[in-house]
Enzyme design. Sequence first.
Site, PDB file in Angstrom:
ATOM      1  N   ASP A 138     -51.449 -79.158  16.562  1.00  0.00           N
ATOM      2  CA  ASP A 138     -51.483 -80.601  16.818  1.00  0.00           C
ATOM      3  C   ASP A 138     -52.851 -81.027  17.364  1.00  0.00           C
ATOM      4  O   ASP A 138     -53.548 -80.237  17.995  1.00  0.00           O
ATOM      5  CB  ASP A 138     -50.381 -80.941  17.837  1.00  0.00           C
ATOM      6  CG  ASP A 138     -50.006 -82.415  17.782  1.00  0.00           C
ATOM      7  OD1 ASP A 138     -50.495 -83.132  16.886  1.00  0.00           O
ATOM      8  OD2 ASP A 138     -49.239 -82.856  18.648  1.00  0.00           O
ATOM      9  N   ASN A 155     -44.563 -86.147   8.154  1.00  0.00           N
ATOM     10  CA  ASN A 155     -45.949 -86.451   7.784  1.00  0.00           C
ATOM     11  C   ASN A 155     -46.058 -87.246   6.477  1.00  0.00           C
ATOM     12  O   ASN A 155     -47.097 -87.839   6.194  1.00  0.00           O
ATOM     13  CB  ASN A 155     -46.785 -85.159   7.668  1.00  0.00           C
ATOM     14  CG  ASN A 155     -47.102 -84.524   9.007  1.00  0.00           C
ATOM     15  OD1 ASN A 155     -47.333 -83.319   9.093  1.00  0.00           O
ATOM     16  ND2 ASN A 155     -47.109 -85.310  10.082  1.00  0.00           N
TER      17      ASN A 155
HETATM   18  C1  FPP Z   1     -51.563 -82.304  13.341  1.00  0.00           C
HETATM   19  O1  FPP Z   1     -52.635 -83.077  13.793  1.00  0.00           O
HETATM   20  C2  FPP Z   1     -51.974 -81.541  12.171  1.00  0.00           C
HETATM   21  C3  FPP Z   1     -51.536 -81.771  10.900  1.00  0.00           C
HETATM   22  C4  FPP Z   1     -50.572 -82.829  10.562  1.00  0.00           C
HETATM   23  C5  FPP Z   1     -52.043 -81.008   9.762  1.00  0.00           C
HETATM   24  C6  FPP Z   1     -52.507 -79.608  10.042  1.00  0.00           C
HETATM   25  C7  FPP Z   1     -53.209 -79.141   8.854  1.00  0.00           C
HETATM   26  C8  FPP Z   1     -54.298 -78.335   8.839  1.00  0.00           C
HETATM   27  C9  FPP Z   1     -54.918 -77.723  10.020  1.00  0.00           C
HETATM   28  C10 FPP Z   1     -54.963 -78.053   7.533  1.00  0.00           C
HETATM   29  C11 FPP Z   1     -54.080 -77.487   6.473  1.00  0.00           C
HETATM   30  C12 FPP Z   1     -53.755 -76.061   6.686  1.00  0.00           C
HETATM   31  C13 FPP Z   1     -53.955 -75.091   5.771  1.00  0.00           C
HETATM   32  C14 FPP Z   1     -53.448 -73.731   6.004  1.00  0.00           C
HETATM   33  C15 FPP Z   1     -54.693 -75.328   4.551  1.00  0.00           C
HETATM   34  P1  FPP Z   1     -52.456 -84.655  13.888  1.00  0.00           P
HETATM   35  O2  FPP Z   1     -53.116 -85.267  12.707  1.00  0.00           O
HETATM   36  O3  FPP Z   1     -51.019 -84.988  14.064  1.00  0.00           O
HETATM   37  O4  FPP Z   1     -53.277 -84.950  15.165  1.00  0.00           O
HETATM   38  P2  FPP Z   1     -53.045 -86.175  16.155  1.00  0.00           P
HETATM   39  O5  FPP Z   1     -51.750 -85.906  16.859  1.00  0.00           O
HETATM   40  O6  FPP Z   1     -54.227 -86.077  17.039  1.00  0.00           O
HETATM   41  O7  FPP Z   1     -53.011 -87.419  15.323  1.00  0.00           O
END
Ligand code: FPP
Length: 262
Positions: free
Chosen positions: A36, A84
């Site tokens: 996160d 998401n």
């Molecule tokens: C949460 O951060 C993260 C995600 C929704 C996506 C995670 C994906 C990756 C790290 C890349 C894809 C992975 C691979 C293996 C190719 P957020 O966007 O919810 O952060 P926030 O809470 O600060 O908005």
Amino acid sequence: MQQTSSSPGLEQLSEPDLTAKLEPELLPKHVAVIMDGNGRWAELQGLPRIAGHREGINSVREMITLCLELGIQYLTIYAFSQENWNRPMQEISALMGLLEHYLSTERASLIEQRIRFRAIGRLDALPESARHWVRTTEQETAHLDKMHLTVALSYGGRAEIVDAVRGIISDAQSGKIRPDHLNESLVQRYLYTHPLPDPDLLIRTSGETRISNFLLWQLAYTELYFTATPWPDFRRREFLLALIEYQRRERRFGRVLSTVSS
Ligand code: FPP
């Protein structure tokens, strides 16, 4: 539920000193991660949110490398939840693009490192090109077993349980299983994660202290570790701190005494 980063004092230690604190026989076999804070990390630096996801992939790489070095065999990461899908289309497309790029460019490295790749979730919902790379990478790494990297995509823990129940009902109707055979280990066999062991340690970054519909069945006895560090900044040192904290926990599984560490 315990919220913790790590004990005071450890933050000052160098990486080799932190590594020296690990007791190999007490390491978790399976680590699960809710990655996160990518968006907030990017916004704080005046960058588009996707820059945070891109940087988050570097954290994934570092974590895989450290798992291989330490002999942690199972790593399961939450890359895209069912919720998401409610994000702006532009961010969804960018995330799918990153996934495709990661799989298409790093398949060779996964194979070289003898890592088996699996994806769990309602994969039918993914765009065809992302599904293609998921299938290809799963097939090409299916014979490998040094480490197991599982990526949750279009994943929801409740949906996983619903899908397991559907599978059980369907097999009961066709006579493959008998209703009186229903028990916990049978349910487990119908989960997306079968035959992976349950996680020993769950790490969630960026300050939130929730499970957010991740591995609801499998986390029943898992140690939970929460840190304020956003995922793009969660690198080797942070992972070592989480492992040291894990080794200090007692895991009783509802019993009176079974100490994981002293
Ligand atoms: C949460 O951060 C993260 C995600 C929704 C996506 C995670 C994906 C990756 C790290 C890349 C894809 C992975 C691979 C293996 C190719 P957020 O966007 O919810 O952060 P926030 O809470 O600060 O908005």
